[in-house]
Write a protein that holds these residues in place. Sequence first.
Motif, PDB file in Angstrom:
ATOM      1  N   GLU A 170       5.560   7.203  -1.547  1.00 31.66           N
ATOM      2  CA  GLU A 170       5.095   7.899  -2.741  1.00 31.66           C
ATOM      3  C   GLU A 170       5.821   7.396  -3.989  1.00 31.66           C
ATOM      4  O   GLU A 170       5.197   7.114  -5.014  1.00 31.66           O
ATOM      5  CB  GLU A 170       5.325   9.402  -2.581  1.00 31.66           C
ATOM      6  N   ARG A 171       7.152   7.268  -3.883  1.00 31.82           N
ATOM      7  CA  ARG A 171       7.914   6.771  -5.035  1.00 31.82           C
ATOM      8  C   ARG A 171       7.548   5.325  -5.346  1.00 31.82           C
ATOM      9  O   ARG A 171       7.467   4.925  -6.514  1.00 31.82           O
ATOM     10  CB  ARG A 171       9.409   6.889  -4.756  1.00 31.82           C
ATOM     11  N   ARG A 198      -0.926   6.538  -3.015  1.00 29.11           N
ATOM     12  CA  ARG A 198       0.018   7.584  -3.405  1.00 29.11           C
ATOM     13  C   ARG A 198      -0.402   8.945  -2.861  1.00 29.11           C
ATOM     14  O   ARG A 198       0.425   9.711  -2.343  1.00 29.11           O
ATOM     15  CB  ARG A 198       0.134   7.641  -4.925  1.00 29.11           C
ATOM     16  N   ASP A 199      -1.693   9.261  -2.949  1.00 30.65           N
ATOM     17  CA  ASP A 199      -2.175  10.547  -2.457  1.00 30.65           C
ATOM     18  C   ASP A 199      -1.993  10.675  -0.945  1.00 30.65           C
ATOM     19  O   ASP A 199      -1.658  11.753  -0.433  1.00 30.65           O
ATOM     20  CB  ASP A 199      -3.655  10.732  -2.825  1.00 30.65           C
ATOM     21  N   TYR A 224      -3.679   4.806  -6.496  1.00 30.97           N
ATOM     22  CA  TYR A 224      -3.759   6.266  -6.477  1.00 30.97           C
ATOM     23  C   TYR A 224      -4.063   6.777  -5.069  1.00 30.97           C
ATOM     24  O   TYR A 224      -3.508   7.798  -4.632  1.00 30.97           O
ATOM     25  CB  TYR A 224      -4.833   6.746  -7.456  1.00 30.97           C
ATOM     26  N   ALA A 240       4.614   3.895  -4.826  1.00 29.95           N
ATOM     27  CA  ALA A 240       3.307   3.888  -5.481  1.00 29.95           C
ATOM     28  C   ALA A 240       3.411   4.354  -6.933  1.00 29.95           C
ATOM     29  O   ALA A 240       2.772   3.786  -7.831  1.00 29.95           O
ATOM     30  CB  ALA A 240       2.337   4.780  -4.707  1.00 29.95           C
ATOM     31  N   GLU A 241       4.198   5.402  -7.169  1.00 27.52           N
ATOM     32  CA  GLU A 241       4.350   5.894  -8.534  1.00 27.52           C
ATOM     33  C   GLU A 241       5.033   4.857  -9.425  1.00 27.52           C
ATOM     34  O   GLU A 241       4.640   4.664 -10.584  1.00 27.52           O
ATOM     35  CB  GLU A 241       5.157   7.193  -8.523  1.00 27.52           C
TER      36      GLU A 241
END
Length: 273
Positions: free
Chosen positions: A24-25, A12-13, A9, A27-28
Amino acid sequence: MKMIKVFAYALRDLAVHYKIATVERGAEHFLWVIQQAATQTPMRGWDQLALMIVAAVVWITPFWWMFERRLARGAHYRHRVTIRIEAALSHCADTYREQPGERGPRLRDLDRVLEAAEDAILRAHRYAGTIRRRSARRGVVRHHAALVVGALRAETLRIDVEPDTALPRLGAMLATISERSAEGRIGALLSPDVLTDVTPVSAARTKVRESLHVAFVILIAMVAAVAASLVLPSTGVRSELQPWLTLGCAVLAAIVVGGWHRVGRILELAPGK
């Protein structure tokens, strides 16, 4: 698992804050893999490479912190000087057992492990974890380490002149350093009489030189990655394979230019080492 999710998290943040869409993608998608909570869009190309990097960082960082950087310090970290000195001592003995005309490969390996041993000695105060950064003891121990490395290098230079004499003496010095390091005597790795008239090695100069070498290897890897990303699309290679081939080209270029031992030292900077 909770700690791993926290790292995911956080990563991603950070990617969202700095607008790094690929990370970001990745991490998600990693979060989706472990808890089925994010997007289910298939990952391809660069996004797949980002997923691999994110997964490695998120999974390895907590374990790296627990085993290397926790307050008690792991035994492998605390005794890194002893471990590397023992490796150099083993190579020194193997080299001495070889016939004089057949020592070429052994001597090259000995240079490599001695370089790692010297690096560990210069950082002995850090690995031991017994000296505060602003302690007066720190400067004394660092100066002693510079003298010890200077003595080792002076003895190493005699290998090409009198190998049958220099190798046993070098082995004896390594054995003493290993024993005293294991005892925690990082301020007396060698006796004062051995260090008489020895020129200390400049730790700062060694650090700068090695930093320049590492920076050059990283630069070459980046150039190779850019070149591969430009060439691969025109070769007809599938887009799913291009990130992997690009990564392979970067690593291969780094190994060719800097050698595997230097690439290994760069990898020590990554989480998990």
